[in-house]
Design a protein around this motif. Sequence first.
Motif, PDB file in Angstrom:
ATOM      1  N   MET A   1       0.823  -1.207   0.000  1.00  0.00           N
ATOM      2  CA  MET A   1       0.000   0.000   0.000  1.00  0.00           C
ATOM      3  C   MET A   1       0.857   1.257   0.000  1.00  0.00           C
ATOM      4  SD  MET A   1      -3.176   0.699   2.521  1.00  0.00           S
ATOM      5  CE  MET A   1      -2.721   2.352   2.994  1.00  0.00           C
ATOM      6  N   ASN A   2       0.343   2.288  -0.643  1.00  0.00           N
ATOM      7  CA  ASN A   2       1.101   3.526  -0.705  1.00  0.00           C
ATOM      8  C   ASN A   2       1.169   4.200   0.650  1.00  0.00           C
ATOM      9  OD1 ASN A   2       1.746   3.929  -3.569  1.00  0.00           O
ATOM     10  ND2 ASN A   2      -0.468   3.673  -3.768  1.00  0.00           N
ATOM     11  N   THR A   3       2.301   4.725   0.984  1.00  0.00           N
ATOM     12  CA  THR A   3       2.430   5.439   2.240  1.00  0.00           C
ATOM     13  C   THR A   3       2.341   6.934   1.971  1.00  0.00           C
ATOM     14  OG1 THR A   3       4.795   5.561   2.001  1.00  0.00           O
ATOM     15  CG2 THR A   3       3.936   3.686   3.214  1.00  0.00           C
ATOM     16  N   GLN A   4       2.188   7.671   3.034  1.00  0.00           N
ATOM     17  CA  GLN A   4       2.044   9.113   2.942  1.00  0.00           C
ATOM     18  C   GLN A   4       3.195   9.762   2.165  1.00  0.00           C
ATOM     19  OE1 GLN A   4      -0.085  11.591   4.418  1.00  0.00           O
ATOM     20  NE2 GLN A   4      -1.596   9.982   4.534  1.00  0.00           N
ATOM     21  N   ASP A   5       4.394   9.244   2.391  1.00  0.00           N
ATOM     22  CA  ASP A   5       5.575   9.895   1.810  1.00  0.00           C
ATOM     23  C   ASP A   5       5.548   9.904   0.294  1.00  0.00           C
ATOM     24  OD1 ASP A   5       7.912   8.852   4.323  1.00  0.00           O
ATOM     25  OD2 ASP A   5       5.745   8.876   4.331  1.00  0.00           O
ATOM     26  N   GLU A   6       4.900   8.905  -0.297  1.00  0.00           N
ATOM     27  CA  GLU A   6       4.941   8.803  -1.737  1.00  0.00           C
ATOM     28  C   GLU A   6       3.964   9.738  -2.434  1.00  0.00           C
ATOM     29  OE1 GLU A   6       5.646   4.635  -3.535  1.00  0.00           O
ATOM     30  OE2 GLU A   6       4.598   4.398  -1.640  1.00  0.00           O
ATOM     31  N   SER A   7       3.118  10.411  -1.659  1.00  0.00           N
ATOM     32  CA  SER A   7       2.113  11.201  -2.361  1.00  0.00           C
ATOM     33  C   SER A   7       2.734  12.471  -2.921  1.00  0.00           C
ATOM     34  CB  SER A   7       0.946  11.518  -1.430  1.00  0.00           C
ATOM     35  OG  SER A   7       1.325  12.492  -0.515  1.00  0.00           O
ATOM     36  N   VAL A   8       2.433  12.727  -4.190  1.00  0.00           N
ATOM     37  CA  VAL A   8       2.952  13.911  -4.861  1.00  0.00           C
ATOM     38  C   VAL A   8       2.074  15.100  -4.500  1.00  0.00           C
ATOM     39  CG1 VAL A   8       3.237  14.994  -7.118  1.00  0.00           C
ATOM     40  CG2 VAL A   8       3.957  12.648  -6.761  1.00  0.00           C
ATOM     41  N   LEU A   9       0.791  14.823  -4.499  1.00  0.00           N
ATOM     42  CA  LEU A   9      -0.146  15.911  -4.251  1.00  0.00           C
ATOM     43  C   LEU A   9      -1.081  15.511  -3.122  1.00  0.00           C
ATOM     44  CD1 LEU A   9      -0.960  18.633  -5.830  1.00  0.00           C
ATOM     45  CD2 LEU A   9      -3.013  17.344  -6.304  1.00  0.00           C
ATOM     46  N   LYS A  10      -1.236  16.416  -2.176  1.00  0.00           N
ATOM     47  CA  LYS A  10      -2.157  16.150  -1.084  1.00  0.00           C
ATOM     48  C   LYS A  10      -3.163  17.283  -1.036  1.00  0.00           C
ATOM     49  CE  LYS A  10       0.719  14.963   2.328  1.00  0.00           C
ATOM     50  NZ  LYS A  10       1.231  14.833   3.685  1.00  0.00           N
ATOM     51  N   ILE A  11      -4.426  16.925  -1.039  1.00  0.00           N
ATOM     52  CA  ILE A  11      -5.457  17.948  -0.947  1.00  0.00           C
ATOM     53  C   ILE A  11      -6.210  17.705   0.343  1.00  0.00           C
ATOM     54  CG2 ILE A  11      -7.616  18.726  -1.990  1.00  0.00           C
ATOM     55  CD1 ILE A  11      -6.441  18.499  -4.598  1.00  0.00           C
ATOM     56  N   ARG A  12      -6.309  18.722   1.160  1.00  0.00           N
ATOM     57  CA  ARG A  12      -6.930  18.550   2.462  1.00  0.00           C
ATOM     58  C   ARG A  12      -8.057  19.556   2.683  1.00  0.00           C
ATOM     59  NH1 ARG A  12      -5.276  14.552   2.011  1.00  0.00           N
ATOM     60  NH2 ARG A  12      -3.687  13.349   3.107  1.00  0.00           N
ATOM     61  N   ASP A  13      -9.258  19.035   2.807  1.00  0.00           N
ATOM     62  CA  ASP A  13     -10.418  19.863   3.161  1.00  0.00           C
ATOM     63  C   ASP A  13     -10.559  21.111   2.308  1.00  0.00           C
ATOM     64  OD1 ASP A  13     -11.584  18.366   5.153  1.00  0.00           O
ATOM     65  OD2 ASP A  13     -10.053  18.996   6.605  1.00  0.00           O
ATOM     66  N   VAL A  14     -10.359  20.957   1.009  1.00  0.00           N
ATOM     67  CA  VAL A  14     -10.410  22.130   0.151  1.00  0.00           C
ATOM     68  C   VAL A  14     -11.858  22.491  -0.178  1.00  0.00           C
ATOM     69  CG1 VAL A  14      -9.953  22.948  -2.174  1.00  0.00           C
ATOM     70  CG2 VAL A  14      -8.124  21.939  -0.830  1.00  0.00           C
ATOM     71  N   THR A  15     -12.173  23.741   0.070  1.00  0.00           N
ATOM     72  CA  THR A  15     -13.500  24.264  -0.241  1.00  0.00           C
ATOM     73  C   THR A  15     -13.340  25.437  -1.185  1.00  0.00           C
ATOM     74  OG1 THR A  15     -14.357  23.618   1.910  1.00  0.00           O
ATOM     75  CG2 THR A  15     -15.562  25.337   0.746  1.00  0.00           C
ATOM     76  N   LYS A  16     -14.209  25.514  -2.159  1.00  0.00           N
ATOM     77  CA  LYS A  16     -14.170  26.677  -3.032  1.00  0.00           C
ATOM     78  C   LYS A  16     -15.571  27.229  -3.171  1.00  0.00           C
ATOM     79  CE  LYS A  16     -12.939  29.701  -6.010  1.00  0.00           C
ATOM     80  NZ  LYS A  16     -12.062  30.820  -5.622  1.00  0.00           N
ATOM     81  N   VAL A  17     -15.723  28.473  -2.827  1.00  0.00           N
ATOM     82  CA  VAL A  17     -17.012  29.134  -2.989  1.00  0.00           C
ATOM     83  C   VAL A  17     -16.838  30.255  -3.998  1.00  0.00           C
ATOM     84  CG1 VAL A  17     -18.846  30.405  -1.841  1.00  0.00           C
ATOM     85  CG2 VAL A  17     -17.599  28.625  -0.602  1.00  0.00           C
TER      86      VAL A  17
END
Lengths: 330, 317, 308
Positions: A1-17
């Motif tokens: 399984m992929n671990t956190q370190d390998e993620s290139v892009l992380k999107i966290r709780d993004v809201t756009k109004v």
Amino acid sequence: MNTQDESVLKIRDVTKVYKGKGALFGASGKDVTALDRVSFDIFKGEIFGLVGESGSGKTTVGRLIVGLEDVSSGKIFLNGREVVGLKGRARKEFRSQVQMIFQDPYQSLNPQRAIYDTVSEPLKIHGVGNASTKRDLVREILQSVGLSPPDDFLFKYPHRLSGGQRQRVAIARAMVLKPTFVIADEPTSMLDASISAQIFNILLDMRNRLDVTQMFITHSLAAARYLCDRVAVIYRGNLMEIGSAEEVIRNPKHPYTQALLDAVPKFGHHRDVSRYGTLLIKDRDVAGENGCVFFPRCAVALEDRCAGSRPLLGRVSGEHRVACFLVEGA
Amino acid sequence: MALLEVDNLSIGYNTKKGYLKAVEKVSFDLEAGASLGFVGESGCGKTTIGMALMGLLPPNGSVKEGRILFEGKNTLEMTDEELRKIRWREMAMIFQAAMNALNPVQRVGNQIAEAILVHDPSVEKDQAMDQVENLFRLVGIPLDRLRDYPHQYSGGMKQRAVIAMALACRPKLIIADEPTTALDVIVQDQILGEIKELQKEFDLSIIFISHDISIVAHMCDHIGVMYAGQLVECGPREGVFESPAHPYTKALLSSFPTVTGKRSDLIPIPGETPNLVVPPHGCRFCDRCSGPEASCSTEPPQWVEIAPGHRALCCRC
Amino acid sequence: MSKQNENSMGPERHPWVSSFLEGWSIFRQNLLGKIGLTLLVMFALMALCSYIPPWISPIYDPMTGVDPDITSCSGPCLRHWLGTDFMGRDILSQLLAGARIAFMVGISAAVMSIVLGVSIGMTAGYMGRFIDTLLMRLADMIMVMPTLLVVLLLSAVFGQLNIWTIVLIIALFRWPGVSRIIRGQTLSLKQRPFIEAAKVAGASHFRIIFIHIMPNVLPLAFLFMTFRVTSAIITEAALAFLGFGDPGTVSWGMMLQWVWKTGHMFQAPYWLLPPGICISLITLSFYMLGRAMDEVLDPRLRKEDQTD
Ligand SMILES: Nc1ncnc2c1ncn2[C@@H]1O[C@H](COP(=O)(O)OP(=O)(O)OP(=O)(O)O)[C@@H](O)[C@H]1O
Ligand SMILES: Nc1ncnc2c1ncn2[C@@H]1O[C@H](COP(=O)(O)OP(=O)(O)OP(=O)(O)O)[C@@H](O)[C@H]1O
Ligand code: SF4
Ligand SMILES: [Mg+2]
Ligand SMILES: [Mg+2]
């Protein structure tokens, strides 16, 4: 399984109004919540599919990542580094690492500039190479997007190219700097079905040879299945289902994903594939705003539960997560 | 007798670069209540055929040879007056990108009523409005949207309005030119479903034009595959999709991703379509074909019967 | 690659060249444009010819050449085809020199106002927000100021104005109209994906404005130039006629002023008419040219989105 370190892009709780434009014309002054607390990761070397119908917020995700639009709240990380509000050199460096391919190849190339000027522009901006290495790099990338011989195209203007060729130029422009991450926003929706396959294969090739991580935005599950390692299904700015492409498409759990699959025209031997029938043709009236976003159109909803609270993404198995009360584990 | 019989139809356009042979020697027929789908790449002449059937070719376009028999009468020999009588009332067309051509400053309901009044002067204004209401019900637009302007409609609703307009005079034949191309899958599915139901209800004949084979397969009993102005394969749906004969049909099918079955690699069709001002002498698909024979590039291919009603224009079949 | 390919590749025609050729073929069918262009070529020839009379003999110098035999205004004769003015200066050579000044004033004022208008319009449209508001308010302010009055005031304060000062003032007063149009164009271009693609690639504002937006608004700017030339020529003529011109140059307005000042308004039609007719014709011809170009450009501006 992929671990956190390998993620290139992380999107966290993004809201756009999107703020409604003044209340000058009455009703038009409403705010539009295009994205509602969206979180996901994209791992190194994968092609991540973002699937949803028109207006679900797919393009918005892409525009937020490349910084064409500002997030209303939430955080975006590239290689572990926050990208919202980057300034100066850090911003320029970010610009060289993240590129975007736009939906309409008839609009995304400057009609006044020759192909060479367009493709070499990122090189010029980031000061890569001298005149001759620049030209070699441009030739090389044109060749690899299938515009060969490249010399035939260098000094052509966009109006001389077909839609498919233009889109390849757009891909070449995005890939010429060998970026870490590229967003392709419905790159084939303006093209013929038979040309799409060429574009898909170019994107796959870019991943395999240049190791470019990609986010592929589409409304076609078939395309996502062919191209992507993992997909996320988005509806009205909310993630509905996320998991490996094969899992999500062969074994969809969310009623909306099932509805999307039902809507794909089938042909050949598979015409009689079972229909899930999870979409209401006519929307239900809803009172509150707290319920599941899909509730107004969900044919299998639990009236009392789904209208009252919003389901969160819950793990079904492994990487497969679904936001629906009907699904075990969610 | 078939409702529509097209025989050896060739159409061309006068352009700056010369005479463009947009459609060459196309023949097909269509029974009442049946559906025929044309599929092919952009520029292969699908719209041109539709326009010729309607007698609405642009001024620089002309029919070079052939016959179009609609209920046994050759429409190419009709006067403008006679043509106007059958157009819309006998056959109607949903134009490509028509949903973007709705008049932005006129209410949608009025636009459709006007279309009815223009084509049928005997109808009263109130009657026309009633008809519009019926049409809206038929295509599934809520009646309270009658008095809205096009920009207040979503893409799917605009497309429904355009379909309503085509149905206004209850034609026998509808030519639908890429009616769902700009729409997303769910709306597309709904509209295709509605078209199918309307077809059953009114015993419509449909000519369905699309570049997306899955849609054509979904909608039509008979398929015509077009390439560079020619019909290259034609037959019942099952025949064409389950045992495709022409290399172009095979190539189209293998360049198409699916959600069902095994995930297989897509094989895109290499190259570009030929120039139609000076088309290749032999087979037009020759230089993109996976296994052409020596004669392919020199001799025009002949029709081969694969199965009853299923034929292909290729010398390798 | 094969040699043949190298050759066949050659630099392609810039889209401007091909649109120019295409535009030219539309233009040629336009009567207004053809008349305008013919007239302009005539005036251009006049301007070129203005160097000939002084070269033949110093008595033909439009400003200082005085025919020793003639001391007052006289009608056409062999030596002076259009006659002479009150000082015995040759009217034909003045007229020719006037054409040169008209072109000079018209074109340089137009170029300056277009350069200003385009840069300001692009900046305002692209930057938006506060800068946009500021620049456009400034434009509004200038637009409502009466040019003539301001020049009159200035020359009352500073005395006689040099011809270049006049050109500069005209330019300074004529950019707001251009900048409004260019701003509108820029606003719509700014939303286009190719601009966004440049942004994503990391292009600076400067690069986007001058490399991506400018080439797309320039055709429109050229169109406006023809109209600006007209207005510049008229303004200069009016100033000169009112006595605020540059006394060191011979412009048509200046000639009219001399006619008027020396009271020959109704006595010497051979002196009054040529400059009057020339002013009308040259402005008319630029105007007709502009209208024709408008027609050439207009359909393209409308359908530019769907280049095939
Ligand atoms: N600039 C904007 N101002 C206001 N609302 C916007 C803006 N851009 C997008 N929206 C709204 O945000 C929502 C999401 O739009 P988005 O373009 O991300 O959808 P999408 O999934 O990309 O759709 P499509 O498949 O049609 O491209 C839509 O409801 C849209 O109307
Ligand atoms: N008015 C016209 N003048 C000149 N050539 C034309 C005209 N209309 C179409 N053509 C040409 O005729 C050929 C067939 O065009 P047609 O519009 O029928 O194709 P199509 O199959 O409908 O394509 P698409 O999928 O893009 O709609 C093309 O090569 C096209 O360039
Ligand atoms: S939570 Fe309820 S309304 Fe939402 S998708 Fe699941 S069943 Fe439908
Ligand atoms: Mg989008
Ligand atoms: Mg078409």
